[in-house]
Design an enzyme around this catalytic site. Structure first.
Site, short mmCIF file in Angstrom:
data_model
loop_
_atom_site.label_atom_id
_atom_site.label_comp_id
_atom_site.label_asym_id
_atom_site.label_seq_id
_atom_site.Cartn_x
_atom_site.Cartn_y
_atom_site.Cartn_z
CB ALA A 1 -5.90 12.98 6.20
CG ASP B 1 -1.53 4.63 4.01
OD1 ASP B 1 -1.89 5.43 2.80
OD2 ASP B 1 -3.22 4.96 4.43
CE LYS C 1 -7.67 1.40 -1.06
NZ LYS C 1 -6.63 2.63 -0.48
CG HIS D 1 -5.01 2.18 5.55
ND1 HIS D 1 -5.86 1.95 5.65
CD2 HIS D 1 -5.00 2.83 4.85
CE1 HIS D 1 -7.00 2.52 5.58
NE2 HIS D 1 -6.10 2.81 4.70
CG HIS E 1 -2.20 1.30 1.39
ND1 HIS E 1 -2.99 0.50 1.67
CD2 HIS E 1 -1.86 2.30 0.80
CE1 HIS E 1 -3.89 2.14 1.05
NE2 HIS E 1 -3.21 3.14 1.02
CG HIS F 1 -0.41 7.02 -0.97
ND1 HIS F 1 -1.90 7.67 -2.15
CD2 HIS F 1 -1.19 6.49 0.24
CE1 HIS F 1 -2.74 6.69 -0.87
NE2 HIS F 1 -2.53 5.94 0.16
CG ASN G 1 -5.36 8.12 -3.18
OD1 ASN G 1 -4.34 7.37 -2.74
ND2 ASN G 1 -6.08 8.54 -2.14
CG HIS H 1 -9.68 4.04 3.57
ND1 HIS H 1 -8.92 4.89 3.68
CD2 HIS H 1 -11.05 5.34 4.15
CE1 HIS H 1 -9.06 5.63 3.97
NE2 HIS H 1 -9.57 5.25 5.38
#
Lengths: 332, 332
Positions: free
Chosen positions: B256, B240, B95, B167, B13, B15, B41, B132
């Site tokens: 976040a 994450d 996702k 997560h 996971h 980003h 995303n 999520h």
């Protein structure tokens, strides 16, 4: 209702800071408040009669007309013998911070029972004991509830000492205050009636809504609103308005404190109106606190109009509560 | 132990963002990871085979050697018919973000059952469904637990669909994953094993420890550590790691995401060592995830030495997890 007139309010828990910050924030409190209980956790702290006099003079020198109700800070070295001198210097209360729980509390108390002789001297002198009710070391959401055993012990052991549990934030604390004797009251802040942890970290992270104790769950907020709007004389306003510069908030290690002074009455009027309790607003802001402290009620009045206005994004470099939001009530 | 050699890790996971940020952060993941499941995303999101190919090319063009395991984002308009094309474009997973629960999830899903035909097509295509697991509208500390009913329904209704609860942050979620069928796994981040809400708002407010889901209670963190260090094949690393510029963190409305990429293995080695579980570290970082996704294990290895180092205060304008702290383990 489109107009609201009530006795000028008493803020039973206020941080005014010193120097330039004091001059900057004091007028916003003075606009709405006749009197305010002034927190002593300045740097250096207010510990001695000399500190009290010096700080009171600084506040009065600003010439806003707000009457400061002075306090001193209880630290491990505070002696029972010093209490009478503090009383003579004009304090109405002593404030106990548990060690490390909030801004400038590194010199706070860790052994609450060791202070019993001081509480006794305060009881005798007719001073109020103001408690920051959080237990050091507990998880942030549990810190207030974890303090309630200590709170119950002190309030039971000193039935003739007036004790205020400051800025209550939980259902537990509201219940504990209700169950306590007539010597016990509690302050409630404006922001804890308006926000929950969701407004701090629920969506984005907002350091301007960050304070100690941290805002809790929706049920807790509802319990605070119910207590404040009920008219119960044990509960009264203490804003804990605590200005920090924008730089000390918007950083990697932001300070705790919400600056509500410029919006106190408009936000409260909104909350009380939404709860069909405008008839209890004056008790909360201007009667219960004065009565608990044994002070005459304010004779001067203040009027609000229902006329929307936008809260500024900053007041002299301090971001206020509700910055940029539109409020329905306005102080005339 | 002073040296530790294990298979290069898989980050299930991650980003990576796009453009300059991607180029800046990717090398820190590539240093430790052989492969990573790349979150979709972005702005615009990864929705179509063309998006997948374009994004994969951008990642590969950086030339770090990290193999991206591509994903697409499930949105209300995703059709069952589109799944085969996405599979052919090379995705390993889709996702699902509930609407509004985290960064760039405004186009997320609000009706989880309406997506059943899409889940079915994913099941048939052998794709993994990454969830999520937070329920929009719930109080931040309850959001994950409030999603577990939905999670249980989907995992039960699709026993042949591989599903990852991403997560996980609570005891409740760990238990739900343990009880679920063999089609269900969960990722655990580095930071959720290391911090609680106290590290976000317990003392000062620290936007660099702020993420979604928010870090929870000490008992929750302990449950995550127990699950990760147990060797249970259902639990595997998904960092994450989510970089945001310092300006978008240290502000009135901070984003976040915790940027752990530069410190993943050193922090994990510390945690596993403290729990006498270094022998389970490789399973967590390099075996369980690959096995769940049906991938061959990485052959290349990575070595850590016990040699303390100080984490930089910033990597190209992004403040990392543990910024300025001293870590005991160092990647050679």
């Amino acid at each position: 209702m489109t107009e609201l007139t009530l006795r000028k309010i008493d803020d039973m828990h206020l941080h005014l800071r010193q120097g330039a910050m004091l001059k900057s924030v004091l007028p916003y409190s003075a606009k709405q408040c006749a009197r305010a209980v002034i927190m002593p956790n300045t740097l250096p702290p207010v510990l001695t009669p000399k500190d009290v006099t010096r700080y009171e003079k600084e506040i009065n020198a600003a010439g806003t007309g707000l009457e400061p109700l002075m306090t001193f800070k209880l630290v491990a070295s505070t002696t029972p013998e010093s209490i009478l001198g503090l009383k003579k210097a004009g304090v109405v209360a002593g404030k106990l911070y548990p060690e490390g729980v909030t801004t400038n509390s590194e010199d706070g108390v860790s052994d609450f029972e060791a202070m019993y002789p001081v509480y006794q001297a305060m009881e005798k002198a007719g001073l109020v004991l103001c408690l920051h009710g959080e237990m050091p070391g507990a998880f942030c959401m549990d810190r207030e509830s974890a303090f309630l055993e200590t709170f119950k012990r002190i309030t039971t052991d000193f039935p003739n000492l007036k004790i205020v549990l400051e800025h209550v934030t939980t259902q537990d604390a509201v219940e504990a205050v209700k169950k306590a004797g007539p010597n016990v009251g509690a302050t409630i802040t404006v922001h804890h009636m308006a926000i929950t942890l969701d407004d701090v970290v629920g969506d984005k992270i907002n350091p301007h809504n960050f304070c100690k104790p941290i805002a809790k769950r929706p049920d807790d907020r509802d319990a605070l609103v119910a207590a404040a709007t009920s008219g119960n004389a044990k509960f009264f306003l203490g804003t804990d308005s605590a200005p920090h510069t924008i730089e000390s908030k918007e950083c990697a290690c932001g300070a705790a404190g919400v600056y509500t002074a410029p919006v106190v009455l408009p936000v409260l009027a909104d909350i009380f109106e939404a709860n069909q309790a405008l008839d209890h607003l004056e008790a909360f802001t201007s009667i219960n606190g004065a009565t608990f402290y044994g002070l005459p009620l304010n004779e001067e009045t203040i009027t609000l109009h229902k006329k929307s206005w936008d809260v500024a994004s900053s007041y002299d470099g301090v971001v206020p509560f509700m910055a940029g939001k539109t409020l329905a009530w306005q102080v005339v």
